[in-house]
Design a protein around this motif. Structure first.
Motif, PDB file in Angstrom:
ATOM      1  N   ILE A  56       0.834  -1.211   0.000  1.00 29.20           N
ATOM      2  CA  ILE A  56       0.000   0.000   0.000  1.00 29.20           C
ATOM      3  C   ILE A  56       0.870   1.263   0.000  1.00 29.20           C
ATOM      4  N   ALA A  57       2.098   1.166   0.544  1.00 31.33           N
ATOM      5  CA  ALA A  57       2.960   2.353   0.598  1.00 31.33           C
ATOM      6  C   ALA A  57       3.726   2.590  -0.707  1.00 31.33           C
ATOM      7  N   LEU A  58       3.668   1.634  -1.650  1.00 26.48           N
ATOM      8  CA  LEU A  58       4.385   1.842  -2.919  1.00 26.48           C
ATOM      9  C   LEU A  58       3.791   3.045  -3.649  1.00 26.48           C
ATOM     10  N   LEU A  97      -8.297  -6.226   1.274  1.00 26.45           N
ATOM     11  CA  LEU A  97      -8.038  -7.459   2.005  1.00 26.45           C
ATOM     12  C   LEU A  97      -9.375  -8.112   2.319  1.00 26.45           C
ATOM     13  N   CYS A  98      -9.599  -9.288   1.757  1.00 27.51           N
ATOM     14  CA  CYS A  98     -10.822 -10.020   2.037  1.00 27.51           C
ATOM     15  C   CYS A  98     -10.391 -11.240   2.834  1.00 27.51           C
ATOM     16  N   TRP A  99     -10.378 -11.095   4.151  1.00 24.69           N
ATOM     17  CA  TRP A  99      -9.776 -12.112   5.008  1.00 24.69           C
ATOM     18  C   TRP A  99     -10.762 -12.581   6.064  1.00 24.69           C
ATOM     19  N   ALA A 100     -10.531 -13.795   6.549  1.00 23.19           N
ATOM     20  CA  ALA A 100     -11.335 -14.349   7.643  1.00 23.19           C
ATOM     21  C   ALA A 100     -11.075 -13.548   8.918  1.00 23.19           C
ATOM     22  N   PRO A 101     -12.024 -13.616   9.874  1.00 26.97           N
ATOM     23  CA  PRO A 101     -11.767 -12.983  11.170  1.00 26.97           C
ATOM     24  C   PRO A 101     -10.535 -13.616  11.820  1.00 26.97           C
ATOM     25  N   TYR A 124      -5.841   9.850   2.864  1.00 27.33           N
ATOM     26  CA  TYR A 124      -5.860   8.428   3.239  1.00 27.33           C
ATOM     27  C   TYR A 124      -7.258   8.022   3.681  1.00 27.33           C
ATOM     28  N   ILE A 125      -7.766   6.941   3.140  1.00 25.87           N
ATOM     29  CA  ILE A 125      -9.027   6.416   3.678  1.00 25.87           C
ATOM     30  C   ILE A 125      -8.826   4.967   4.110  1.00 25.87           C
ATOM     31  N   PHE A 126      -9.230   4.700   5.345  1.00 24.84           N
ATOM     32  CA  PHE A 126      -9.168   3.352   5.899  1.00 24.84           C
ATOM     33  C   PHE A 126     -10.590   2.834   5.992  1.00 24.84           C
ATOM     34  N   TRP A 127     -10.909   1.820   5.208  1.00 26.00           N
ATOM     35  CA  TRP A 127     -12.275   1.263   5.189  1.00 26.00           C
ATOM     36  C   TRP A 127     -12.273   0.015   6.059  1.00 26.00           C
ATOM     37  N   ASP A 128     -12.804   0.151   7.254  1.00 27.66           N
ATOM     38  CA  ASP A 128     -12.786  -0.946   8.220  1.00 27.66           C
ATOM     39  C   ASP A 128     -14.091  -1.742   8.107  1.00 27.66           C
ATOM     40  N   GLU A 129     -14.002  -3.017   7.813  1.00 31.62           N
ATOM     41  CA  GLU A 129     -15.148  -3.923   7.658  1.00 31.62           C
ATOM     42  C   GLU A 129     -16.213  -3.420   6.668  1.00 31.62           C
ATOM     43  N   TYR A 151      -5.716  14.520  -4.236  1.00 32.10           N
ATOM     44  CA  TYR A 151      -4.445  13.813  -3.995  1.00 32.10           C
ATOM     45  C   TYR A 151      -4.289  12.712  -5.037  1.00 32.10           C
ATOM     46  N   GLN A 152      -4.495  13.104  -6.280  1.00 33.45           N
ATOM     47  CA  GLN A 152      -4.550  12.133  -7.357  1.00 33.45           C
ATOM     48  C   GLN A 152      -3.366  11.167  -7.384  1.00 33.45           C
ATOM     49  N   TYR A 153      -2.161  11.672  -7.071  1.00 39.06           N
ATOM     50  CA  TYR A 153      -0.979  10.824  -7.195  1.00 39.06           C
ATOM     51  C   TYR A 153      -0.425  10.339  -5.865  1.00 39.06           C
ATOM     52  N   THR A 154      -1.078  10.733  -4.775  1.00 37.08           N
ATOM     53  CA  THR A 154      -0.546  10.300  -3.476  1.00 37.08           C
ATOM     54  C   THR A 154      -1.608   9.694  -2.560  1.00 37.08           C
ATOM     55  N   SER A 155      -2.865   9.630  -3.042  1.00 37.35           N
ATOM     56  CA  SER A 155      -3.910   9.111  -2.160  1.00 37.35           C
ATOM     57  C   SER A 155      -3.739   7.609  -1.954  1.00 37.35           C
ATOM     58  N   LYS A 156      -4.256   7.115  -0.821  1.00 36.92           N
ATOM     59  CA  LYS A 156      -4.220   5.684  -0.528  1.00 36.92           C
ATOM     60  C   LYS A 156      -5.555   5.288   0.097  1.00 36.92           C
ATOM     61  N   GLN A 157      -6.124   4.195  -0.402  1.00 36.40           N
ATOM     62  CA  GLN A 157      -7.311   3.669   0.249  1.00 36.40           C
ATOM     63  C   GLN A 157      -7.073   2.198   0.527  1.00 36.40           C
ATOM     64  N   ILE A 158      -7.331   1.799   1.764  1.00 35.06           N
ATOM     65  CA  ILE A 158      -7.168   0.389   2.105  1.00 35.06           C
ATOM     66  C   ILE A 158      -8.478  -0.127   2.685  1.00 35.06           C
ATOM     67  N   PHE A 159      -8.912  -1.262   2.138  1.00 36.24           N
ATOM     68  CA  PHE A 159     -10.190  -1.877   2.522  1.00 36.24           C
ATOM     69  C   PHE A 159      -9.889  -3.203   3.189  1.00 36.24           C
ATOM     70  N   TYR A 160     -10.349  -3.406   4.421  1.00 38.51           N
ATOM     71  CA  TYR A 160     -10.118  -4.709   5.069  1.00 38.51           C
ATOM     72  C   TYR A 160     -11.397  -5.187   5.708  1.00 38.51           C
ATOM     73  N   SER A 161     -11.781  -6.410   5.316  1.00 37.98           N
ATOM     74  CA  SER A 161     -13.085  -6.895   5.750  1.00 37.98           C
ATOM     75  C   SER A 161     -13.186  -8.404   5.633  1.00 37.98           C
ATOM     76  N   THR A 162     -14.120  -8.943   6.399  1.00 39.74           N
ATOM     77  CA  THR A 162     -14.595 -10.295   6.167  1.00 39.74           C
ATOM     78  C   THR A 162     -15.750 -10.140   5.197  1.00 39.74           C
ATOM     79  N   PRO A 163     -15.845 -11.008   4.177  1.00 36.82           N
ATOM     80  CA  PRO A 163     -16.918 -10.816   3.199  1.00 36.82           C
ATOM     81  C   PRO A 163     -18.273 -11.179   3.779  1.00 36.82           C
TER      82      PRO A 163
END
Ligand SMILES: [Zn+2]
Length: 662
Positions: A61-63, A71-75, A168-173, A198-210
């Protein structure tokens, strides 16, 4: 105050940002060095070695060219830590306006207070940047001394999402966000708009159980991820890299989930060398594994890591996964939990529309009015119409296999009473007779009628249950009501009703009303139609019959099947699954729902418990003698009793006919 913090105080926030040398450090290195975990099974200093599959997503994500990571991961796999580690890193190393989005307001406040703020505070690099004024960290808006700004929001607080420019946006669950209507701007699109500056520096990370196949989170991953990576574990014996598939986990063929868990019986067999891994070997295999993509893309901007199944996690034993799988074999709701919580796959509702002909294949040779030899108890479901009643009587065994003993229409309350209290159903192949053990009658009133009529019908049913609900002092007829809202359990705990709905007259002694999750019960009925009988293949291998199969009596006709299949599960425009009536008459389906509720494990005492009791009961002979006497007592003495017994057993043939072989 440390010297560094002192020195930093001489500059304004923007100056500090410009002058401070960027630390040449990856997110995972930063986490190993500074992160302190305040909650969960691995408290203390963060260690990359414990959940090694977290390393690559953190660093990816930092690249500079990466905008989104999913991230679609189990609890219990550590996915939230990936998000939080990156957040802490960004606060310290590359600050900018941040938005942390959670499912709803309550969850946001709880997570902010219990997890996010304590984590920021306990990790020295970020804790030292926190304002000392307590106001700044009790709200959902946190300012840091280096100019970084963290806002916390939830999926429906669109105003908060729409008001500021965010890097930065952190999408929790996000799998748990409420449904949103298609035309409305969804939170994910609002998020994209917020990051435009922030077209060239924005970051969004999504982490959840489906959650559900085709829900917003599922659609987002499918439409946006340019590359999908799966985690491959490396066999500690032969060194082969592999995606750990569930069907390679085995547990000595045991059927009882408690036994598997207690004995820690589950092992994973390596795809290449076939050697078994226990939990320890599994941990080693995961530790030396890595992420791989079947279709690598050069410099992808959006990458999905996963699904990451629970059995990769050091916090979930192979036996826990196996035990939850076994639980799912007898309950579609638990199977759904296994699929989403262990396999980390969105749940696909498969309710195929069935043809009436297929349903009729469930017919047996037993004529109506006769209970199969394996019957433990009979339940009845009664659907109330303006003038009469549709009913079904179903026989059950301890595995919740069930047989339709009778169905039809009754005209009066007296006939309903006679069905429940005066009717004895012979058991196939024996002298035993059964009466209805539990009956559920719907109190909602006829559908689509004027409210007034419905209310007086409800009052009539309450009166009836008050006057005739019991046999030998034991409640047999119960008031039920369909609920349009989802419930935690299919049959809710009884609610006391002590007054009539219209007259407000007190009901002496009151009565109990149970609300039913009809959506889930209908799904259960359709799932039961898919349960398989014992099969023997060409090689002579026997596959055991499954539990909860549904059978119909020999004279079941299309009048029954048309009503049973009168509703279909369809996806609404909002993407929600709903039962849609495709034929006018669905009364027997409703009656089946009530009869199934009577036998459901969530209705205590439940039928499975009764079955265990019957099995161990020793006064078998005495019971048969008692029953014979009661049959004599119950011979029709009134015209109504005679009519009902005739209807219930309309086609019962004399002994010596179909029963002769027994
Ligand atoms: Zn191997």
């Amino acid at each position: 105050m440390t010297a560094a913090a002192y020195a930093i105080d001489h500059f304004t926030a923007p100056e500090r940002r410009v002058f401070r040398p960027r630390e040449r450090i990856t997110v995972s290195q930063w986490a190993e060095k500074y992160r302190v975990v305040v909650r969960g099974p691995a408290q203390g200093k963060w260690s990359n070695g414990l959940t090694p599959y977290c390393i690559e997503p953190m660093d990816t994500i930092a690249l500079p060219w990466v905008r989104k990571v999913f991230l679609c991961w189990a609890p219990q796999t550590g996915k939230t830590s990936v998000g939080i580690n990156f957040m802490l890193y960004a606060i310290d190393v590359d600050p900018g306006p941040m938005l942390y989005v959670m499912p709803d307001e309550k969850v946001s406040k709880r997570i902010a207070k219990r997890q996010l703020i304590p984590t920021i505070r306990s990790t020295p690099r970020t804790g030292s940047l926190l304002s000392t004024r307590i106001d700044d960290i009790t709200s959902l808006h946190v300012n840091f001394a280096n100019g970084c700004d963290l806002m916390m929001a939830w999926a429906t607080s669109a105003a908060a999402l729409a008001s500021e420019s965010i890097r930065y946006i952190f999408w929790d669950e996000p799998g748990k966000y409420p449904d949103f209507v298609g035309e409305e701007a969804d939170p994910f699109s609002l998020g994209d708009v917020r990051t435009n500056s922030y077209q060239y520096t924005s970051k969004q990370i999504f982490y959840s159980t489906p959650k559900l196949d085709g829900d917003a989170f599922d659609r987002l991953i499918r439409s946006e991820a340019e590359e999908h990576r799966r985690y491959h574990a490396k066999c500690p014996i032969c060194g082969h890299l592999q995606v750990m598939a569930f069907d390679r986990i085995h547990w000595q063929g045991k059927k009882d989930h408690r036994e598997v868990l207690r004995g820690k019986l589950a092992r994973y067999a390596c795809e290449k060398c076939g050697m078994d891994w226990d939990d320890h070997a599994r941990n080693l295999a995961v530790r030396s594994g890595r992420w791989k993509s079947d279709h690598p893309v050069e410099r992808p901007t959006a990458i999905a890591f996963g699904p990451l199944e629970s059995w990769y996690s050091p916090f979930v034993s192979l036996s826990k996964a196996a035990a939850d799988f076994l639980k799912g074999q007898d309950d579609p709701k638990k199977l759904q939990a296994f699929v989403t919580q262990h396999q980390a796959r969105p749940w696909k509702e498969v309710v195929e529309s069935k043809a009436e002909g297929d349903l009729l294949k469930r017919k047996t040779d037993l004529p109506p009015g006769i209970a199969p030899a394996w019957s433990v108890a009979l339940t009845a479901g009664i659907d109330v119409q303006k003038r009469g009643f549709w009913f079904v009587v179903r026989a059950w065994d301890g595995d919740l296999n069930s047989h339709l003993v009778s169905y039809g229409y009754l005209s009066t309350f007296e006939e309903v009473r006679a069905l429940v209290f005066d009717t004895w159903f012979p058991k196939d192949g024996s002298q035993d007779r059964l009466q209805i053990w539990r009956a559920a009658i719907d109190t909602g009133g006829g559908k689509g009628e004027a409210d007034d009529d419905a209310i007086s019908r409800t009052e009539e049913i309450y009166e009836f249950i008050r006057a005739h609900g019991r046999r030998d002092g034991k409640q047999v007829v119960f008031a039920v009501k369909g609920s349009s809202r989802p419930q935690l359990i299919r049959v809710n705990y009884p609610q006391p009703i002590d007054r009539m709905p219209r007259s407000n007259k007190p009901i002496p002694g009151g009565l109990e009303l149970r609300s039913l999750d009809t959506h889930e019960l209908k799904k259960l009925l359709h799932w039961r139609l898919t349960r398989r009988d014992q099969r023997v293949d060409d090689a002579g291998n026997v596959t055991q019959a499954e539990s909860q199969r549904i059978f119909l009596h020999a004279e079941t006709g299309v009048d029954y099947t048309r009503q049973f299949l009168a509703e279909e599960l369809r996806r609404s425009r909002k993407g929600r699954l709903e039962w849609v009536r495709i034929r006018t008459d669905n009364h027997l389906l409703d009656a089946e729902v009530y009869a199934a509720a009577c036998a459901d494990n969530s209705w205590h005492p439940n039928l499975a418990g009764l079955a265990r009791y019957v099995k161990t009961r020793s006064d078998h002979v005495q019971r048969r003698a008692d029953d014979a006497q009661r049959v004599e007592d119950a011979k029709p003495k009134t015209p109504v009793q005679a009519i009902v017994q005739q209807r219930v057993a309309a086609l019962r043939r004399p002994a010596g006919g179909w029963m002769s072989g027994i």
